[in-house]
Design an enzyme around this catalytic site. Structure first.
Site, PDB file in Angstrom:
ATOM      1  N   HIS A 175      51.161  36.257  54.759  1.00  0.00           N
ATOM      2  CA  HIS A 175      52.086  37.306  54.291  1.00  0.00           C
ATOM      3  C   HIS A 175      53.520  37.099  54.784  1.00  0.00           C
ATOM      4  O   HIS A 175      54.377  37.934  54.539  1.00  0.00           O
ATOM      5  CB  HIS A 175      51.617  38.717  54.687  1.00  0.00           C
ATOM      6  N   ASP A 201      46.369  32.130  53.148  1.00  0.00           N
ATOM      7  CA  ASP A 201      45.750  33.384  52.708  1.00  0.00           C
ATOM      8  C   ASP A 201      45.814  33.492  51.200  1.00  0.00           C
ATOM      9  O   ASP A 201      46.720  34.079  50.672  1.00  0.00           O
ATOM     10  CB  ASP A 201      46.459  34.557  53.382  1.00  0.00           C
ATOM     11  N   ASP A 251      38.430  34.104  55.325  1.00  0.00           N
ATOM     12  CA  ASP A 251      39.667  34.847  55.078  1.00  0.00           C
ATOM     13  C   ASP A 251      40.151  35.589  56.325  1.00  0.00           C
ATOM     14  O   ASP A 251      40.783  36.627  56.227  1.00  0.00           O
ATOM     15  CB  ASP A 251      39.435  35.834  53.916  1.00  0.00           C
ATOM     16  N   HIS A 268      39.440  34.571  47.988  1.00  0.00           N
ATOM     17  CA  HIS A 268      40.288  35.259  47.002  1.00  0.00           C
ATOM     18  C   HIS A 268      41.507  34.425  46.656  1.00  0.00           C
ATOM     19  O   HIS A 268      42.033  33.688  47.490  1.00  0.00           O
ATOM     20  CB  HIS A 268      40.664  36.674  47.455  1.00  0.00           C
ATOM     21  N   ASP A 298      44.255  35.840  44.740  1.00  0.00           N
ATOM     22  CA  ASP A 298      45.491  36.602  44.569  1.00  0.00           C
ATOM     23  C   ASP A 298      46.305  36.483  45.854  1.00  0.00           C
ATOM     24  O   ASP A 298      45.747  36.244  46.934  1.00  0.00           O
ATOM     25  CB  ASP A 298      45.184  38.079  44.260  1.00  0.00           C
ATOM     26  N   GLU A 314      42.038  41.060  46.287  1.00  0.00           N
ATOM     27  CA  GLU A 314      41.820  41.356  47.700  1.00  0.00           C
ATOM     28  C   GLU A 314      43.051  42.005  48.310  1.00  0.00           C
ATOM     29  O   GLU A 314      42.937  42.895  49.139  1.00  0.00           O
ATOM     30  CB  GLU A 314      41.456  40.072  48.466  1.00  0.00           C
ATOM     31  N   GLU A 315      44.220  41.558  47.897  1.00  0.00           N
ATOM     32  CA  GLU A 315      45.461  42.048  48.519  1.00  0.00           C
ATOM     33  C   GLU A 315      45.823  43.458  48.066  1.00  0.00           C
ATOM     34  O   GLU A 315      46.740  44.061  48.614  1.00  0.00           O
ATOM     35  CB  GLU A 315      46.622  41.089  48.230  1.00  0.00           C
TER      36      GLU A 315
HETATM   37 ZN    ZN Z   1      43.235  37.220  52.574  1.00  0.00          ZN
END
Ligand code: ZN
Length: 470
Positions: free
Chosen positions: A443, A119, A177, A88, A90, A153-154
């Site tokens: 994150h 990520d 991921d 992903h 995003d 995804e997020e």
């Molecule tokens: Zn991820």
């Protein structure tokens, strides 16, 4: 037999891999509701990143497809069957406190710093270069490899939902991921609420105006608050008792009056809903105190009694839901949301994670029985079935062999209570990108990917893909 030194093939392309990864990381691909359009359902930034990546695929003469701006595909090879590599592009919002701007992709100390570095845009580039490697080496295939590019995804996984509604589901696949070596078992996850209708509180010495704890199903609440009304001498006594209680157990909290209302607050310890034993549920603790020390109306008392019965019951024993299996361990239970009002209207929201070999229906049957016994209404708010690929599946066998060959470490299989992106594949596992012992910076501010790891995972993905499509 074709012998390829994957690591050295990757090293030959090192400069390109690094610079193109930086270039990709410089695109801000946070979900942006303000720039949504028909061709860009998640906003301009994500659309830009998706187009950029697909154009890269085209530059390398791979087959590409943009699936309505929701997702994309980069494909190589021929064959009836296909291997999916689910990534992903995003990213979560940047937050503050970065050493260098989050979309500058600054390279220092052997790391690339950027939102999305680990990520999942860095590993996405690793997967792309793995496929490029197969193409450049002209390796034959009996299956196609499809890199599937998710863009939501997020947030809500609307990307994969749309993609698999319109496009083929790969025969099997992996998602880079989560963690290395291999996550092959993810528990079923269910959010349920039990609700009690309100009716006037019967005569009681003390009245609960409001009891509240927790904001999310999947977190152990670290804060609980109750407001109480009643005759002053009784309230004074409760206040004193609560202070003593906090002191005895060495916990944080407060007791204070606002006019004639007594407010009690209990501070617990937050933890993820999949590991409730690592936290201290403030709501359950406060309910336990109230049940023991305050004379309440019957209906409220029985609600709090039930909440109290869940104290330190991390595996559902009290409600006869203590399922267990060897692959993924015991069911976990987290009462993450607790509310009760003066009219007796009450609710408890529970996050349940059940073992991979158990059935969701088994849990539901038990929960319905429980609701009936308690005189409550059960609602299933969310349910994702378990994800499980058995140890002897060729996908697992191949990934294990590749990982062990390239790292020299054992590829032990992991089972988790959380959910990874691999769930959206019919037969899929999480394979990387975090190597064991690495700090989890996803994150976080100053998110990074180590350049050596980026190259290593590219080599691992290349060999894994080749072994699975050759
Ligand atoms: Zn991820």
């Amino acid at each position: 037999m074709i012998m390829i030194n994957w690591q050295s093939e990757v090293e030959k392309r090192k400069e390109k891999i690094i610079s193109e990864t930086q270039e990709f990381l410089r695109i801000n691909s946070v979900l942006d509701e303000t720039t949504i359009s028909e061709k860009a359902p998640f906003g301009k930034g994500i659309d830009h990143a998706l187009t950029h990546l697909l154009n890269k695929g085209k530059d390398y003469q791979l087959h590409i497809k943009n699936v309505d701006g929701y997702a994309g595909r980069i494909e190589y090879g021929t064959g009836e069957e296909s291997l999916g590599v689910l990534c992903h592009i995003d990213v979560v919002p940047t937050g503050d406190g970065w050493t260098t701007p989050p979309f500058s992709a600054d390279l220092r100390e052997g790391k690339i710093f950027a939102r999305g570095a680990i990520d999942n845009k860095g590993p996405t580039m690793a997967a792309l270069f793995a496929i490029v490697l197969l193409k450049e080496l002209g390796l034959p295939t009996t299956r196609r490899v499809q890199m599937i590019i998710g863009t939501d995804e997020e947030s809500h996984w609307r990307c994969v939902e749309h993609y698999f509604k319109h496009e083929e589901m790969p025969t099997f696949g992996f998602a880079p991921d989560a963690d290395f070596p291999i996550i092959h078992a993810e528990k079923g996850i269910m959010d349920v609420t039990l609700s009690w209708n309100g009716h006037p509180q019967k005569e009681s010495l003390i009245e609960i105006v409001n009891f509240h704890s927790g904001e999310r199903f999947n977190m152990v609440p670290d804060d609980a608050k109750v407001t109480l009304k009643g005759e002053r001498p009784h309230l004074d006594q409760i206040e004193e008792e609560f202070r003593r209680h906090l002191m005895q157990e060495n916990h944080n909290g407060e007791a204070r009056f606002e006019d004639d209302i007594l407010i009690l607050r209990y501070i617990g310890e937050a933890a993820h809903g999949s590991t409730p034993e690592n936290g201290l549920n403030a709501g359950v603790e406060l309910a336990s105190f109230l049940v023991t020390n305050v004379e309440l109306a019957e209906n409220i008392q029985s609600y709090l009694e039930f909440v109290k019965s869940l104290k330190q019951d991390y595996h559902g024993k009290t409600i006869q839901l203590d399922l267990n299996d060897e692959v993924s361990g015991p069911l976990t239970l987290n009462p993450g949301l607790l509310t009760c009002q003066s009219n007796g209207q009450a609710q408890i929201g529970i996050n349940i994670r059940y073992p991979v070999t158990a059935k969701g229906e088994t849990c539901l049957t038990k929960l319905n029985e429980l609701a009936e016994t308690l005189g409550a209404t059960l609602e299933v708010v969310d349910h994702m079935g378990p994800n499980y690929v058995e140890q002897d599946h060729p996908l697992i066998q191949t990934l294990q062999a590749v990982y062990e060959r390239q790292t020299g470490n054992a590829a032990d299989l992991l089972a988790i209570g959380g959910g990874t992106y691999a769930r959206s594949l019919k037969t899929g596992v999480a394979f990387g990108p975090m190597f064991p012992g690495r700090k989890d910076v996803a994150h976080q501010k100053d998110e990074y990917i180590e350049v050596d790891d980026l190259l290593k995972m590219t080599a691992i993905y290349a060999e894994a893909i080749y072994e699975l499509v050759k």
